[in-house]
Design a protein around this motif. Sequence first.
Motif, PDB file in Angstrom:
ATOM      1  N   GLU A   2       0.833  -1.213   0.000  1.00  0.00           N
ATOM      2  CA  GLU A   2       0.000   0.000   0.000  1.00  0.00           C
ATOM      3  C   GLU A   2       0.857   1.249   0.000  1.00  0.00           C
ATOM      4  N   THR A   3       1.928   1.233   0.801  1.00  0.00           N
ATOM      5  CA  THR A   3       2.831   2.387   0.830  1.00  0.00           C
ATOM      6  C   THR A   3       3.513   2.580  -0.515  1.00  0.00           C
ATOM      7  N   ALA A   4       4.024   1.486  -1.093  1.00  0.00           N
ATOM      8  CA  ALA A   4       4.690   1.583  -2.387  1.00  0.00           C
ATOM      9  C   ALA A   4       3.732   2.049  -3.470  1.00  0.00           C
ATOM     10  N   SER A   5       2.521   1.540  -3.450  1.00  0.00           N
ATOM     11  CA  SER A   5       1.528   1.938  -4.457  1.00  0.00           C
ATOM     12  C   SER A   5       1.187   3.419  -4.328  1.00  0.00           C
ATOM     13  N   ALA A   6       1.104   3.900  -3.092  1.00  0.00           N
ATOM     14  CA  ALA A   6       0.797   5.314  -2.877  1.00  0.00           C
ATOM     15  C   ALA A   6       1.914   6.206  -3.401  1.00  0.00           C
ATOM     16  N   GLN A   7       3.179   5.809  -3.185  1.00  0.00           N
ATOM     17  CA  GLN A   7       4.279   6.651  -3.672  1.00  0.00           C
ATOM     18  C   GLN A   7       4.336   6.634  -5.193  1.00  0.00           C
ATOM     19  N   ILE A   8       3.985   5.507  -5.811  1.00  0.00           N
ATOM     20  CA  ILE A   8       3.923   5.444  -7.274  1.00  0.00           C
ATOM     21  C   ILE A   8       2.861   6.388  -7.802  1.00  0.00           C
ATOM     22  N   ARG A   9       1.705   6.403  -7.156  1.00  0.00           N
ATOM     23  CA  ARG A   9       0.632   7.304  -7.602  1.00  0.00           C
ATOM     24  C   ARG A   9       1.037   8.766  -7.455  1.00  0.00           C
ATOM     25  N   ARG A  10       1.760   9.101  -6.391  1.00  0.00           N
ATOM     26  CA  ARG A  10       2.193  10.488  -6.207  1.00  0.00           C
ATOM     27  C   ARG A  10       3.105  10.934  -7.340  1.00  0.00           C
ATOM     28  N   VAL A  11       3.984  10.046  -7.775  1.00  0.00           N
ATOM     29  CA  VAL A  11       4.857  10.378  -8.910  1.00  0.00           C
ATOM     30  C   VAL A  11       4.046  10.543 -10.179  1.00  0.00           C
ATOM     31  N   GLU A  12       3.147   9.606 -10.426  1.00  0.00           N
ATOM     32  CA  GLU A  12       2.349   9.650 -11.650  1.00  0.00           C
ATOM     33  C   GLU A  12       1.459  10.888 -11.696  1.00  0.00           C
ATOM     34  N   GLU A  13       1.047  11.370 -10.543  1.00  0.00           N
ATOM     35  CA  GLU A  13       0.194  12.560 -10.477  1.00  0.00           C
ATOM     36  C   GLU A  13       0.998  13.852 -10.408  1.00  0.00           C
ATOM     37  N   GLU A  54      14.921  13.458  -2.733  1.00  0.00           N
ATOM     38  CA  GLU A  54      13.477  13.595  -2.544  1.00  0.00           C
ATOM     39  C   GLU A  54      12.703  12.392  -3.078  1.00  0.00           C
ATOM     40  N   LEU A  55      13.408  11.328  -3.433  1.00  0.00           N
ATOM     41  CA  LEU A  55      12.750  10.116  -3.920  1.00  0.00           C
ATOM     42  C   LEU A  55      12.417   9.206  -2.746  1.00  0.00           C
ATOM     43  N   PRO A  56      11.150   8.868  -2.537  1.00  0.00           N
ATOM     44  CA  PRO A  56      10.813   7.905  -1.489  1.00  0.00           C
ATOM     45  C   PRO A  56      11.143   6.487  -1.944  1.00  0.00           C
ATOM     46  N   VAL A  57      11.589   5.671  -1.002  1.00  0.00           N
ATOM     47  CA  VAL A  57      11.935   4.277  -1.302  1.00  0.00           C
ATOM     48  C   VAL A  57      11.210   3.381  -0.299  1.00  0.00           C
ATOM     49  N   THR A  58      10.568   2.348  -0.812  1.00  0.00           N
ATOM     50  CA  THR A  58       9.968   1.307   0.025  1.00  0.00           C
ATOM     51  C   THR A  58      10.658  -0.015  -0.281  1.00  0.00           C
ATOM     52  N   ALA A  85      10.221 -22.480  -4.432  1.00  0.00           N
ATOM     53  CA  ALA A  85       9.364 -22.079  -5.548  1.00  0.00           C
ATOM     54  C   ALA A  85       8.042 -21.495  -5.067  1.00  0.00           C
ATOM     55  N   ARG A  86       7.480 -22.005  -3.991  1.00  0.00           N
ATOM     56  CA  ARG A  86       6.212 -21.459  -3.490  1.00  0.00           C
ATOM     57  C   ARG A  86       6.390 -20.039  -2.979  1.00  0.00           C
ATOM     58  N   ARG A  87       7.469 -19.808  -2.269  1.00  0.00           N
ATOM     59  CA  ARG A  87       7.731 -18.446  -1.789  1.00  0.00           C
ATOM     60  C   ARG A  87       7.995 -17.514  -2.970  1.00  0.00           C
ATOM     61  N   LEU A  88       8.666 -18.017  -3.994  1.00  0.00           N
ATOM     62  CA  LEU A  88       8.917 -17.191  -5.170  1.00  0.00           C
ATOM     63  C   LEU A  88       7.606 -16.793  -5.831  1.00  0.00           C
ATOM     64  N   PHE A  89       6.682 -17.729  -5.981  1.00  0.00           N
ATOM     65  CA  PHE A  89       5.382 -17.410  -6.579  1.00  0.00           C
ATOM     66  C   PHE A  89       4.677 -16.307  -5.780  1.00  0.00           C
ATOM     67  N   LYS A  90       4.654 -16.466  -4.469  1.00  0.00           N
ATOM     68  CA  LYS A  90       3.990 -15.463  -3.629  1.00  0.00           C
ATOM     69  C   LYS A  90       4.680 -14.105  -3.743  1.00  0.00           C
ATOM     70  N   SER A  91       6.011 -14.114  -3.812  1.00  0.00           N
ATOM     71  CA  SER A  91       6.746 -12.853  -3.945  1.00  0.00           C
ATOM     72  C   SER A  91       6.439 -12.167  -5.272  1.00  0.00           C
ATOM     73  N   ILE A  92       6.389 -12.955  -6.348  1.00  0.00           N
ATOM     74  CA  ILE A  92       6.102 -12.374  -7.663  1.00  0.00           C
ATOM     75  C   ILE A  92       4.698 -11.819  -7.701  1.00  0.00           C
ATOM     76  N   ARG A  93       3.733 -12.570  -7.170  1.00  0.00           N
ATOM     77  CA  ARG A  93       2.353 -12.055  -7.167  1.00  0.00           C
ATOM     78  C   ARG A  93       2.257 -10.787  -6.317  1.00  0.00           C
ATOM     79  N   ARG A  94       3.064 -10.718  -5.292  1.00  0.00           N
ATOM     80  CA  ARG A  94       3.085  -9.497  -4.480  1.00  0.00           C
ATOM     81  C   ARG A  94       3.584  -8.318  -5.312  1.00  0.00           C
ATOM     82  N   LEU A  95       4.671  -8.526  -6.041  1.00  0.00           N
ATOM     83  CA  LEU A  95       5.177  -7.457  -6.903  1.00  0.00           C
ATOM     84  C   LEU A  95       4.160  -7.065  -7.962  1.00  0.00           C
ATOM     85  N   LEU A  96       3.448  -8.050  -8.477  1.00  0.00           N
ATOM     86  CA  LEU A  96       2.493  -7.771  -9.552  1.00  0.00           C
ATOM     87  C   LEU A  96       1.186  -7.198  -9.037  1.00  0.00           C
ATOM     88  N   SER A  97       1.096  -6.975  -7.718  1.00  0.00           N
ATOM     89  CA  SER A  97      -0.050  -6.244  -7.167  1.00  0.00           C
ATOM     90  C   SER A  97       0.231  -4.748  -7.088  1.00  0.00           C
TER      91      SER A  97
END
Length: 308
Positions: free
Chosen positions: A7-18, A155-159, A202-214
Amino acid sequence: MTDAAIETASAQIRRVEEGQAPAPVICTFFDEATNTASHVVHCPVTKHAAIIDSVLDYEAAAGRTSFASAQAIVDYVVAEGLSVDWQLETHAHADHLSAAPWLQEKLGGKLAIGADIIRVQEVFGKIFNAGTRFARDGSQFDHLFHDDDKFSIGELPVTVLHVPGHTPADLAFVIGNAAFVGDTIFMPDFGTARADFPGGDARRLFKSIRRLLSLPPQTRLFLCHDYKAPGRDEYAWLTTVAAERALNIHVHDGVTEDDFVEMRTSRDSTLSMPRLILPSVQVNMRGGHMPEPEGDGVSYIKIPVNRL
Protein backbone atom coordinates in the motif's frame (compact mmCIF):
# COMPACT_ATOMS: atom_id res chain seq x y z
CA MET A 1 5.23 -9.87 4.14
CA THR A 2 2.77 -7.11 4.92
CA ASP A 3 0.01 -5.59 2.85
CA ALA A 4 1.02 -2.23 4.33
CA ALA A 5 4.30 -2.29 2.41
CA ILE A 6 2.51 -2.71 -0.92
CA GLU A 7 0.00 0.00 0.00
CA THR A 8 2.83 2.39 0.83
CA ALA A 9 4.69 1.58 -2.39
CA SER A 10 1.53 1.94 -4.46
CA ALA A 11 0.80 5.31 -2.88
CA GLN A 12 4.28 6.65 -3.67
CA ILE A 13 3.92 5.44 -7.27
CA ARG A 14 0.63 7.30 -7.60
CA ARG A 15 2.19 10.49 -6.21
CA VAL A 16 4.86 10.38 -8.91
CA GLU A 17 2.35 9.65 -11.65
CA GLU A 18 0.19 12.56 -10.48
CA GLY A 19 3.16 14.94 -10.50
CA GLN A 20 3.30 15.35 -6.73
CA ALA A 21 6.78 13.83 -6.39
CA PRO A 22 9.82 13.69 -8.66
CA ALA A 23 10.32 10.72 -10.95
CA PRO A 24 13.66 8.94 -10.61
CA VAL A 25 16.30 9.30 -13.31
CA ILE A 26 17.63 5.86 -14.18
CA CYS A 27 20.66 4.82 -16.21
CA THR A 28 21.33 1.12 -16.79
CA PHE A 29 24.69 -0.54 -17.49
CA PHE A 30 24.45 -4.01 -19.03
CA ASP A 31 27.28 -6.49 -18.62
CA GLU A 32 26.92 -9.02 -21.42
CA ALA A 33 29.50 -11.39 -19.93
CA THR A 34 27.19 -12.07 -16.97
CA ASN A 35 23.89 -10.89 -18.51
CA THR A 36 23.57 -8.45 -15.61
CA ALA A 37 21.84 -5.07 -15.57
CA SER A 38 23.21 -2.61 -13.00
CA HIS A 39 21.23 0.56 -12.37
CA VAL A 40 22.13 4.04 -11.21
CA VAL A 41 19.09 5.85 -9.82
CA HIS A 42 19.14 9.51 -8.90
CA CYS A 43 16.86 12.27 -7.70
CA PRO A 44 16.58 14.98 -10.36
CA VAL A 45 16.14 17.67 -7.70
CA THR A 46 19.01 16.90 -5.33
CA LYS A 47 21.30 14.72 -7.50
CA HIS A 48 21.51 12.15 -4.71
CA ALA A 49 21.88 8.62 -6.07
CA ALA A 50 21.97 4.88 -5.45
CA ILE A 51 23.81 2.17 -7.37
CA ILE A 52 21.99 -1.16 -7.60
CA ASP A 53 23.59 -4.57 -8.30
CA SER A 54 27.01 -3.52 -9.57
CA VAL A 55 29.39 -5.90 -11.38
CA LEU A 56 33.05 -6.65 -10.73
CA ASP A 57 34.66 -8.10 -13.85
CA TYR A 58 36.12 -11.55 -13.15
CA GLU A 59 38.12 -13.81 -15.44
CA ALA A 60 37.45 -17.26 -14.02
CA ALA A 61 40.27 -19.09 -15.83
CA ALA A 62 42.91 -16.77 -14.38
CA GLY A 63 41.15 -15.84 -11.14
CA ARG A 64 41.71 -12.20 -12.02
CA THR A 65 39.47 -9.19 -11.32
CA SER A 66 39.21 -5.94 -13.25
CA PHE A 67 37.05 -2.85 -13.11
CA ALA A 68 35.89 -1.77 -16.57
CA SER A 69 32.19 -2.33 -15.79
CA ALA A 70 32.41 -0.50 -12.48
CA GLN A 71 34.53 2.30 -13.97
CA ALA A 72 31.76 3.02 -16.49
CA ILE A 73 29.46 3.67 -13.55
CA VAL A 74 32.04 5.94 -11.90
CA ASP A 75 32.43 7.91 -15.13
CA TYR A 76 28.67 8.41 -15.40
CA VAL A 77 28.25 9.44 -11.76
CA VAL A 78 31.09 11.98 -12.04
CA ALA A 79 29.84 13.37 -15.38
CA GLU A 80 26.34 13.85 -13.96
CA GLY A 81 27.61 15.40 -10.73
CA LEU A 82 25.81 12.83 -8.56
CA SER A 83 26.29 12.17 -4.85
CA VAL A 84 26.03 8.44 -4.08
CA ASP A 85 24.18 7.64 -0.86
CA TRP A 86 23.70 3.90 -1.28
CA GLN A 87 25.29 0.80 -2.81
CA LEU A 88 22.26 -1.51 -2.90
CA GLU A 89 22.21 -5.26 -3.47
CA THR A 90 18.93 -7.00 -4.25
CA HIS A 91 20.47 -10.29 -3.03
CA ALA A 92 23.72 -12.23 -2.82
CA HIS A 93 24.21 -12.92 -6.51
CA ALA A 94 25.29 -16.33 -7.80
CA ASP A 95 26.22 -15.20 -11.31
CA HIS A 96 28.50 -12.20 -10.85
CA LEU A 97 30.76 -10.64 -8.26
CA SER A 98 29.70 -7.36 -6.69
CA ALA A 99 31.81 -4.25 -7.26
CA ALA A 100 30.22 -2.41 -4.31
CA PRO A 101 33.36 -2.15 -2.10
CA TRP A 102 35.42 -0.77 -5.00
CA LEU A 103 32.65 1.68 -5.87
CA GLN A 104 32.43 2.72 -2.22
CA GLU A 105 36.10 3.66 -2.31
CA LYS A 106 35.55 5.77 -5.43
CA LEU A 107 32.10 7.24 -4.76
CA GLY A 108 30.98 6.51 -1.19
CA GLY A 109 27.54 5.29 -0.19
CA LYS A 110 26.35 2.77 2.40
CA LEU A 111 26.39 -0.88 1.34
CA ALA A 112 23.03 -2.52 2.07
CA ILE A 113 21.24 -5.84 1.53
CA GLY A 114 18.32 -7.73 3.08
CA ALA A 115 18.50 -8.81 6.72
CA ASP A 116 18.03 -12.45 5.74
CA ILE A 117 21.55 -12.43 4.29
CA ILE A 118 22.43 -14.07 7.60
CA ARG A 119 20.54 -17.18 6.42
CA VAL A 120 22.54 -17.19 3.18
CA GLN A 121 25.78 -16.73 5.12
CA GLU A 122 24.91 -19.61 7.43
CA VAL A 123 24.13 -22.02 4.58
CA PHE A 124 27.03 -21.10 2.33
CA GLY A 125 29.45 -20.62 5.20
CA LYS A 126 29.04 -24.36 5.78
CA ILE A 127 29.19 -25.25 2.09
CA PHE A 128 32.50 -23.39 1.72
CA ASN A 129 33.77 -24.46 5.15
CA ALA A 130 34.45 -20.78 5.85
CA GLY A 131 35.34 -21.35 9.49
CA THR A 132 34.67 -19.29 12.58
CA ARG A 133 36.50 -16.20 11.27
CA PHE A 134 33.69 -15.69 8.75
CA ALA A 135 30.98 -13.68 10.51
CA ARG A 136 27.45 -14.87 9.81
CA ASP A 137 25.68 -11.80 11.20
CA GLY A 138 25.57 -9.52 8.17
CA SER A 139 28.27 -7.28 9.64
CA GLN A 140 30.07 -7.11 6.28
CA PHE A 141 27.32 -4.70 5.20
CA ASP A 142 26.66 -1.18 6.45
CA HIS A 143 22.89 -1.67 6.67
CA LEU A 144 20.43 -4.58 6.63
CA PHE A 145 16.93 -3.90 5.34
CA HIS A 146 13.67 -5.49 6.47
CA ASP A 147 10.33 -5.73 4.72
CA ASP A 148 8.46 -2.40 4.62
CA ASP A 149 11.52 -0.35 5.57
CA LYS A 150 11.43 3.15 4.13
CA PHE A 151 14.15 5.64 3.28
CA SER A 152 14.84 8.39 0.75
CA ILE A 153 17.30 9.11 -2.02
CA GLY A 154 17.20 12.88 -2.07
CA GLU A 155 13.48 13.59 -2.54
CA LEU A 156 12.75 10.12 -3.92
CA PRO A 157 10.81 7.90 -1.49
CA VAL A 158 11.94 4.28 -1.30
CA THR A 159 9.97 1.31 0.02
CA VAL A 160 11.71 -2.02 0.62
CA LEU A 161 9.90 -5.26 -0.18
CA HIS A 162 11.16 -8.65 0.97
CA VAL A 163 10.60 -11.00 -1.97
CA PRO A 164 12.20 -14.38 -1.11
CA GLY A 165 12.12 -17.52 -3.19
CA HIS A 166 15.10 -17.24 -5.51
CA THR A 167 17.12 -16.87 -2.31
CA PRO A 168 15.89 -16.26 1.25
CA ALA A 169 17.21 -12.69 1.23
CA ASP A 170 15.91 -11.18 -2.03
CA LEU A 171 14.66 -7.60 -1.91
CA ALA A 172 12.87 -5.31 -4.31
CA PHE A 173 13.35 -1.55 -4.01
CA VAL A 174 10.39 0.60 -5.04
CA ILE A 175 11.94 3.98 -5.84
CA GLY A 176 9.49 6.65 -6.93
CA ASN A 177 7.41 4.98 -9.64
CA ALA A 178 9.95 2.27 -10.46
CA ALA A 179 10.68 -1.09 -8.84
CA PHE A 180 14.07 -2.80 -8.97
CA VAL A 181 13.16 -6.45 -8.60
CA GLY A 182 16.47 -8.32 -8.74
CA ASP A 183 16.20 -11.93 -9.90
CA THR A 184 12.56 -12.58 -9.01
CA ILE A 185 11.23 -12.11 -12.52
CA PHE A 186 12.56 -11.61 -16.05
CA MET A 187 11.19 -10.17 -19.27
CA PRO A 188 7.75 -11.62 -20.10
CA ASP A 189 9.15 -13.82 -22.87
CA PHE A 190 11.76 -15.38 -20.56
CA GLY A 191 9.76 -15.97 -17.39
CA THR A 192 10.99 -16.16 -13.83
CA ALA A 193 14.03 -16.90 -11.67
CA ARG A 194 15.10 -20.35 -10.60
CA ALA A 195 14.39 -21.46 -7.04
CA ASP A 196 16.68 -24.45 -6.57
CA PHE A 197 19.68 -22.83 -4.90
CA PRO A 198 20.21 -23.67 -1.20
CA GLY A 199 17.48 -21.77 0.65
CA GLY A 200 15.38 -21.24 -2.48
CA ASP A 201 11.67 -22.06 -2.52
CA ALA A 202 9.36 -22.08 -5.55
CA ARG A 203 6.21 -21.46 -3.49
CA ARG A 204 7.73 -18.45 -1.79
CA LEU A 205 8.92 -17.19 -5.17
CA PHE A 206 5.38 -17.41 -6.58
CA LYS A 207 3.99 -15.46 -3.63
CA SER A 208 6.75 -12.85 -3.94
CA ILE A 209 6.10 -12.37 -7.66
CA ARG A 210 2.35 -12.05 -7.17
CA ARG A 211 3.08 -9.50 -4.48
CA LEU A 212 5.18 -7.46 -6.90
CA LEU A 213 2.49 -7.77 -9.55
CA SER A 214 -0.05 -6.24 -7.17
CA LEU A 215 1.72 -2.89 -7.58
CA PRO A 216 -0.05 -0.43 -9.92
CA PRO A 217 -0.12 -1.68 -13.54
CA GLN A 218 1.98 1.24 -14.83
CA THR A 219 4.84 0.52 -12.41
CA ARG A 220 8.13 0.19 -14.27
CA LEU A 221 10.04 -2.96 -13.38
CA PHE A 222 13.82 -2.83 -13.78
CA LEU A 223 15.34 -6.30 -13.94
CA CYS A 224 18.75 -7.61 -12.89
CA HIS A 225 19.24 -9.98 -15.83
CA ASP A 226 18.27 -10.70 -19.41
CA TYR A 227 19.17 -13.68 -21.56
CA LYS A 228 17.42 -12.80 -24.85
CA ALA A 229 14.56 -15.26 -25.20
CA PRO A 230 14.44 -17.24 -28.46
CA GLY A 231 13.35 -14.99 -31.30
CA ARG A 232 14.46 -11.76 -29.60
CA ASP A 233 17.67 -10.13 -30.83
CA GLU A 234 18.13 -7.32 -28.30
CA TYR A 235 18.78 -7.38 -24.57
CA ALA A 236 16.03 -5.83 -22.46
CA TRP A 237 15.69 -5.07 -18.75
CA LEU A 238 12.66 -2.78 -18.49
CA THR A 239 9.06 -3.95 -18.38
CA THR A 240 5.87 -3.10 -16.46
CA VAL A 241 3.54 -4.79 -14.02
CA ALA A 242 0.81 -4.77 -16.67
CA ALA A 243 3.02 -6.46 -19.26
CA GLU A 244 4.14 -9.15 -16.81
CA ARG A 245 0.60 -9.89 -15.66
CA ALA A 246 -0.60 -10.24 -19.24
CA LEU A 247 2.35 -11.92 -20.94
CA ASN A 248 4.86 -13.55 -18.59
CA ILE A 249 5.23 -17.10 -19.85
CA HIS A 250 5.60 -18.55 -16.34
CA VAL A 251 3.41 -16.43 -14.09
CA HIS A 252 0.82 -14.45 -16.06
CA ASP A 253 -2.61 -13.89 -14.54
CA GLY A 254 -4.42 -17.20 -14.28
CA VAL A 255 -1.38 -19.35 -13.45
CA THR A 256 -1.98 -21.07 -10.11
CA GLU A 257 0.59 -21.54 -7.39
CA ASP A 258 0.60 -25.31 -7.86
CA ASP A 259 1.03 -24.95 -11.63
CA PHE A 260 3.94 -22.59 -11.10
CA VAL A 261 5.65 -24.80 -8.52
CA GLU A 262 5.33 -27.85 -10.78
CA MET A 263 6.75 -25.92 -13.75
CA ARG A 264 9.55 -24.26 -11.78
CA THR A 265 10.62 -27.47 -10.03
CA SER A 266 10.65 -29.43 -13.27
CA ARG A 267 12.52 -26.70 -15.15
CA ASP A 268 15.07 -26.12 -12.40
CA SER A 269 16.00 -29.81 -12.38
CA THR A 270 17.34 -29.41 -15.93
CA LEU A 271 19.48 -26.33 -15.27
CA SER A 272 23.22 -26.31 -14.72
CA MET A 273 24.77 -24.24 -11.96
CA PRO A 274 25.68 -20.67 -13.01
CA ARG A 275 29.21 -20.44 -14.43
CA LEU A 276 30.44 -18.12 -11.67
CA ILE A 277 28.43 -19.40 -8.71
CA LEU A 278 31.44 -20.59 -6.67
CA PRO A 279 33.45 -17.35 -6.75
CA SER A 280 30.35 -15.15 -6.77
CA VAL A 281 28.69 -16.48 -3.63
CA GLN A 282 31.95 -16.61 -1.67
CA VAL A 283 32.60 -12.95 -2.44
CA ASN A 284 29.04 -11.64 -2.30
CA MET A 285 28.20 -13.25 1.05
CA ARG A 286 31.12 -11.14 2.31
CA GLY A 287 29.62 -7.91 0.97
CA GLY A 288 31.74 -8.02 -2.19
CA HIS A 289 35.02 -8.49 -0.33
CA MET A 290 37.42 -11.29 -1.17
CA PRO A 291 38.10 -14.00 1.45
CA GLU A 292 40.75 -12.96 3.94
CA PRO A 293 44.27 -13.26 2.53
CA GLU A 294 46.23 -16.27 3.66
CA GLY A 295 49.80 -16.31 4.95
CA ASP A 296 51.24 -15.38 1.55
CA GLY A 297 49.00 -12.31 1.31
CA VAL A 298 46.82 -13.83 -1.43
CA SER A 299 43.04 -14.40 -1.29
CA TYR A 300 41.86 -17.83 -2.42
CA ILE A 301 38.49 -18.97 -3.79
CA LYS A 302 37.51 -22.46 -2.64
CA ILE A 303 36.06 -25.08 -4.97
CA PRO A 304 34.03 -27.57 -2.91
CA VAL A 305 34.05 -30.89 -4.78
CA ASN A 306 30.72 -32.69 -5.26
CA ARG A 307 28.97 -30.33 -2.81
CA LEU A 308 26.51 -28.45 -5.04
